[in-house]
Scaffold this motif. Sequence first.
Motif, PDB file in Angstrom:
ATOM      1  N   PHE A 162      18.764  58.660  -4.208  1.00 16.29           N
ATOM      2  CA  PHE A 162      19.220  58.127  -5.498  1.00 16.29           C
ATOM      3  C   PHE A 162      20.670  58.522  -5.776  1.00 16.29           C
ATOM      4  CE2 PHE A 162      19.569  58.796 -10.161  1.00 16.29           C
ATOM      5  CZ  PHE A 162      19.415  57.482 -10.568  1.00 16.29           C
ATOM      6  N   ARG A 209      15.497  54.937 -10.756  1.00 19.61           N
ATOM      7  CA  ARG A 209      15.404  55.998 -11.766  1.00 19.61           C
ATOM      8  C   ARG A 209      13.975  56.132 -12.295  1.00 19.61           C
ATOM      9  NH1 ARG A 209      17.608  54.001 -17.174  1.00 19.61           N
ATOM     10  NH2 ARG A 209      15.562  53.020 -17.033  1.00 19.61           N
ATOM     11  N   ASP A 210      13.366  55.021 -12.668  1.00 18.97           N
ATOM     12  CA  ASP A 210      12.001  55.058 -13.199  1.00 18.97           C
ATOM     13  C   ASP A 210      10.999  55.513 -12.142  1.00 18.97           C
ATOM     14  OD1 ASP A 210      13.061  54.121 -15.571  1.00 18.97           O
ATOM     15  OD2 ASP A 210      12.577  52.026 -15.153  1.00 18.97           O
ATOM     16  N   VAL A 268      11.189  59.293 -12.057  1.00 15.73           N
ATOM     17  CA  VAL A 268      10.543  59.826 -13.261  1.00 15.73           C
ATOM     18  C   VAL A 268       9.025  59.788 -13.113  1.00 15.73           C
ATOM     19  CG1 VAL A 268      10.184  59.431 -15.724  1.00 15.73           C
ATOM     20  CG2 VAL A 268      12.470  59.269 -14.773  1.00 15.73           C
ATOM     21  N   ASN A 283      24.266  59.005 -13.680  1.00  9.90           N
ATOM     22  CA  ASN A 283      22.889  58.663 -13.324  1.00  9.90           C
ATOM     23  C   ASN A 283      21.989  59.888 -13.281  1.00  9.90           C
ATOM     24  OD1 ASN A 283      23.293  55.909 -13.171  1.00  9.90           O
ATOM     25  ND2 ASN A 283      23.727  55.912 -10.988  1.00  9.90           N
ATOM     26  N   CYS A 284      22.546  61.036 -12.946  1.00  9.98           N
ATOM     27  CA  CYS A 284      21.747  62.270 -12.995  1.00  9.98           C
ATOM     28  C   CYS A 284      21.345  62.605 -14.432  1.00  9.98           C
ATOM     29  CB  CYS A 284      22.522  63.432 -12.373  1.00  9.98           C
ATOM     30  SG  CYS A 284      22.608  63.394 -10.577  1.00  9.98           S
ATOM     31  N   LEU A 342      18.684  60.114 -15.535  1.00 14.35           N
ATOM     32  CA  LEU A 342      17.376  60.406 -14.948  1.00 14.35           C
ATOM     33  C   LEU A 342      16.657  61.510 -15.704  1.00 14.35           C
ATOM     34  CD1 LEU A 342      15.288  60.273 -12.608  1.00 14.35           C
ATOM     35  CD2 LEU A 342      16.733  61.897 -11.385  1.00 14.35           C
ATOM     36  N   ARG A 361      15.377  60.498 -19.187  1.00 12.99           N
ATOM     37  CA  ARG A 361      14.124  59.736 -19.140  1.00 12.99           C
ATOM     38  C   ARG A 361      12.947  60.652 -18.808  1.00 12.99           C
ATOM     39  NH1 ARG A 361      16.007  55.181 -21.620  1.00 12.99           N
ATOM     40  NH2 ARG A 361      18.111  54.797 -20.810  1.00 12.99           N
TER      41      ARG A 361
END
Length: 656
Positions: free
Chosen positions: A374, A393-394, A397, A444-445, A448, A451
């Motif tokens: 990622f 990302r999802d 998670v 993006n970290c 992530l 979320r």
Amino acid sequence: MGKLGKKARKFAKKNLQSVLKQRRKTKALFKKKSSKGVSNDKKEKLVSLVEPSNERGTESRVTEHISLDAMFAENDNSDIVNESDSDGYLFEDSGCSNVEENGTEENLDETTTSTSSARNQNLFADVAILKKKLDRLKKKDPEFSKFLKTYDSRNEEFPNGDLYSDEDRSDEGELDEGGVVAEKGKLLTNSIVNTWFQMIKENRNQSAFISLLNAYRTACRYGAGSIGHRIDNSETFCNILVFTLSNADDTFRELLQLSSSNLMKEKILELKKVSKRESLKPLIKSYMRSTLFLLDQVTDRDILAFALTRFRSSLIFFAAFPSLVQRLMKVTVQLWATSGGFLSTASLLIIRDAAAMFSSIYFTTCLSKTMIAFISRSRVTEITDIKHMQFLRDSIVDLCSLDVQKSSVKAAASISQLAKLMQHGLQTKTKEAVKTICSWEYINCIDLWVRFISTNICDHDLQSSFFMTIQLIYALALMFPGPRYFPLRLKCLEWLNCLSSSNGKFIPLASLVLDILEYKVVKENRKAQNNFNIASVLKLPKHSLKSKHFQEESVRSAIEQLSLHFSQWSSHISFPDLACIPLICMRKFIETTTSESLRRLVKHLMDKVEQNVNFVQRKRDEVSFSPHDQQSVDSFLQPQQLFFYQLSQKPPGEGR
């Protein structure tokens, strides 16, 4: 040469003197002999004054070059496992392997006799030379000859003990029932393959199944230069792949007499108790290694999708082969991160099942490999496929939610690493530090972990990571205040809303929205870029600031986040106080803006907020409890149905 000499002299006058002067200072500080009157204590104090500054400098340099995926690479054990791809063929029954007609075999013998005879002559010559050397060693050293005799006796006691061990083998020949190396290069036609299919379907013939697995291995390595059978045509190739992938799992389960239980742990325990497990172990291993090789080499999306779908049902058999789990993770994570669409979804299901099925070590491996993939996908200047990055990302998670306790430790360590980079950027404000923070890898970290915290904070203790993330987001928003960083600020608003709604904690964010509303385009530039997605960039080019499209997209996104913030606290007793300053700024924006569509949008929100303020104010005037009564404050207007602005509604005449 004259010009070059002048430039060199000018450079020396400007720079060389200062360099020499600095060198003289350092020499006087460290290398100059101390006088008799100077004691050793003073020298130690002088050195101690210099050392802390050097430590701070090295620490800042180390912080500046921190890699966000370094902490996850520590748990990536893919380099430890031996990944040899030459696993050899299985024992075959001569009756099943020789289904082909005699004419074909004779033609095959004629074509291979010339090449095999030449190879055999060379091999025999080499063996003869080695035997002569061995005989000389035996004569010189009698103890060595005794050692060879004892070694030969051990081999006679255990002739085939390690033939099917979990270690990778590189057998070059195909073995028949007698243990003799059979000739390879047999031509596989539809008639032979269909005969095997029929024998497997009707009688579950194990000999035919072994022959099919050997043919399947050849098909998976087709074009890779491996030694094996020859496939007649593309139809035979497809038939072997489709039939094996469709029926191998059911055949293994029937041979092992496994039940159809849906619980993975019960299946693994049941598999360990099966008496036939050891005899069928080489067959299962051959099928799995061949399929992994196919997934790693083939590029056709239809074949990959079918293979992943069918291979998922056979994950239970990986419990007997721990060395293959690493290869499975490597192949599926690569497909998950790069393929997109159905292939990424099918790969995710395998990764998720493997993380939930096997021990906790493999959960850490799955999480580390997915995070590394990622972050590597985030090392770009502009996100072209936003939906795919959101899917990745999802997916992480969802994977972290399988073991929140272990994932929270990784999340806290990663957030702490992000905070160190932010602190270093605020202190130094160097170009490299700012570039590291304003990058998709960094953003993006944060996205992530926001979320992850929002998904699991209600059921788990994630308060420390929650408040640390809020501080990090505020520092990020304040570090880049200009209009070129409005896309980054909008992401900060989205994160704060997400955290606030998940935990029910009030996070003030109206001031971040009002900065966007106060920005005005002085003069529109016709050459400004209008066709861009504000969600795919972090920093806008200068010529985009004068575009009408930029202002409209920024205001719309800001109003959307503000309305989400108001809707969350619309029933709170302090809503009139919360909406006071934003109403003043929205009223000022309506008076100054020249865009009619934006004026209608903000006016519609302002009217709804004013109606809700009046409603809450009337209800608040009727209460008798004090503001210190926290229980009564929390239950204020809970059963009431408020008429607040809904995001699904549009103002009259508004069309986006």
